[in-house]
Design a protein around this motif. Structure first.
Motif, PDB file in Angstrom:
ATOM      1  N   ASP A 297       0.809  -1.224   0.000  1.00 11.85           N
ATOM      2  CA  ASP A 297       0.000   0.000   0.000  1.00 11.85           C
ATOM      3  C   ASP A 297       0.842   1.275   0.000  1.00 11.85           C
ATOM      4  N   VAL A 298       2.161   1.135  -0.074  1.00 13.55           N
ATOM      5  CA  VAL A 298       3.035   2.315  -0.112  1.00 13.55           C
ATOM      6  C   VAL A 298       2.823   3.053  -1.438  1.00 13.55           C
ATOM      7  N   VAL A 299       2.511   4.343  -1.346  1.00 12.51           N
ATOM      8  CA  VAL A 299       2.205   5.111  -2.556  1.00 12.51           C
ATOM      9  C   VAL A 299       3.192   6.267  -2.765  1.00 12.51           C
ATOM     10  N   ARG A 300       4.305   6.247  -2.069  1.00 12.36           N
ATOM     11  CA  ARG A 300       5.362   7.214  -2.340  1.00 12.36           C
ATOM     12  C   ARG A 300       6.201   6.674  -3.499  1.00 12.36           C
ATOM     13  N   HIS A 301       7.388   7.235  -3.695  1.00 13.62           N
ATOM     14  CA  HIS A 301       8.277   6.778  -4.753  1.00 13.62           C
ATOM     15  C   HIS A 301       8.479   5.262  -4.636  1.00 13.62           C
ATOM     16  N   PRO A 302       8.487   4.519  -5.767  1.00 14.04           N
ATOM     17  CA  PRO A 302       8.643   3.053  -5.705  1.00 14.04           C
ATOM     18  C   PRO A 302       9.831   2.589  -4.877  1.00 14.04           C
ATOM     19  N   LEU A 303      10.882   3.425  -4.798  1.00 13.67           N
ATOM     20  CA  LEU A 303      12.040   3.046  -3.992  1.00 13.67           C
ATOM     21  C   LEU A 303      11.675   2.939  -2.515  1.00 13.67           C
ATOM     22  N   VAL A 304      10.710   3.767  -2.058  1.00 12.10           N
ATOM     23  CA  VAL A 304      10.267   3.703  -0.657  1.00 12.10           C
ATOM     24  C   VAL A 304       9.668   2.330  -0.368  1.00 12.10           C
ATOM     25  N   GLN A 305       8.881   1.805  -1.321  1.00 11.73           N
ATOM     26  CA  GLN A 305       8.288   0.476  -1.160  1.00 11.73           C
ATOM     27  C   GLN A 305       9.380  -0.581  -1.005  1.00 11.73           C
TER      28      GLN A 305
END
Length: 332
Positions: A297-305
């Motif tokens: 469910d992380v919707v920040r930059h894909p690197l954050v995921q």
């Protein structure tokens, strides 16, 4: 045996779906093991029958998002792939139908994942909702958007935003200024979201009238909060006594959202988290919902995921190592 499938996606939508320098198309090819060819009259998929069928479902869903006026982001593509791998269809389209509100700049605020959609629905349906999960899952931002929507629709008379004033693993020393200046740094993330959704002018006007209040958790003691939408942010940093104090402030006509990330506690060693205790104590009470958001469910930059997933894997490995280490010591 290879299969070919043609999708009559118009050029303006295929450009949106493919992304800058066709980066989204390359990602789909890599994950699905297919070839994607963009023609003026549409898109051709080439690959194994199962992979082509999966690619067709993903592209049709992204096409529908594009038709609805959405700019296709890498996060949309990643989530469409993840849902297709779990054989879940038309998830993005159903999520996109849930418009919460618009920012002051006119940008629509909607859930972007199934977990976020379930979280938003729980906030609408239940009196108290616990939203738990890692950074970047939209826990506070979605709650804020729903609070502002309820306030504008006269469903509540005021909005109260609070969080414990505790340093994130570092000592800040004595801050200058009056009491408000001292607590403002702790509350800055809440102000940022309010400015973005409401606009600074509207926020300041409602704050002067006392209709919006941003305050540290200690200020809640001794009050009864009626007809309010109350958000307790960073709840993992409350003590059990603080959490009990907060939950017993809730009055008639109020709605409460409690957000937290159990993996980012800033409490002193050996101090129990009020969020952990509340989850155990309140698990079976009606009209209370517990929403667990995950790295999906992380919707920040894909690197954050990727960072969140890497930390989850590391922490799980460390817990297993400590458990096995304790087991070995007990056998001696």
């Amino acid at each position: 045996m290879e299969k070919e499938e043609f999708l009559p996606i118009p050029l303006e939508h295929s450009r949106n779906i493919f992304g800058q320098f066709d980066c989204h198309a390359r990602k789909l090819e890599r994950f699905l093991g297919i070839s994607i060819v963009n023609r003026d009259e549409g898109i051709k998929l080439i690959g194994s029958p199962a992979a082509v069928e999966r690619g067709k479902k993903i592209l049709n869903e992204l096409w529908e998002l594009s038709r609805r006026g959405n700019q296709i982001q890498e996060q949309n593509v990643d989530y469409a792939i993840a849902m297709a791998m779990e054989d879940k269809e038309e998830v993005l389209v159903s999520i996109d139908s849930d418009l919460i509100c618009h920012t002051v700049n006119g940008r629509p605020i909607k859930p972007k994942t199934l977990g976020q959609k379930q979280y938003a629905d729980a906030i609408r349906d239940k009196m108290i909702v616990f939203g738990m999960g890692p950074a970047g899952t939209g826990k506070t931002y979605l709650a804020m958007a729903l609070a502002i929507t309820a306030f504008k629709n006269n469903e509540v008379e005021r909005i109260i935003l609070t969080r414990p004033a505790i340093e994130a693993g570092e000592k800040l020393g004595f801050l200058p200024g009056d009491l408000q200046s001292k607590v403002d740094p702790y509350l800055r993330p809440l102000y940022d979201a309010l400015y973005q959704i409401m606009g600074a002018e509207s926020f300041l006007k409602n704050m002067e009238k006392g209709l919006i209040e941003v305050a540290p958790l200690a200020y809640m003691r001794g009050r009864t909060l009626d007809n309010a939408f109350i958000i307790l942010d960073e709840a993992q940093n409350t003590t059990p006594a603080q959490m009990k104090m907060f939950l017993t402030r809730i009055g008639f006509g109020s709605k409460v959202v409690i957000t937290g990330d159990a993996s980012q506690k800033d409490l002193a060693p050996n101090v129990q988290s009020g969020l952990d205790v509340a989850v155990r104590v309140l698990a079976r009470l009606e009209d209370i919902a517990f929403c667990e958001l995950t790295s999906k469910d992380v919707v920040r930059h894909p690197l954050v995921q990727k960072i969140v997933k890497a930390y989850e894997a590391y922490e799980s490995k460390e817990q297993n190592r400590k458990k096995h280490g304790a087991g070995k010591r007990s056998h001696r």
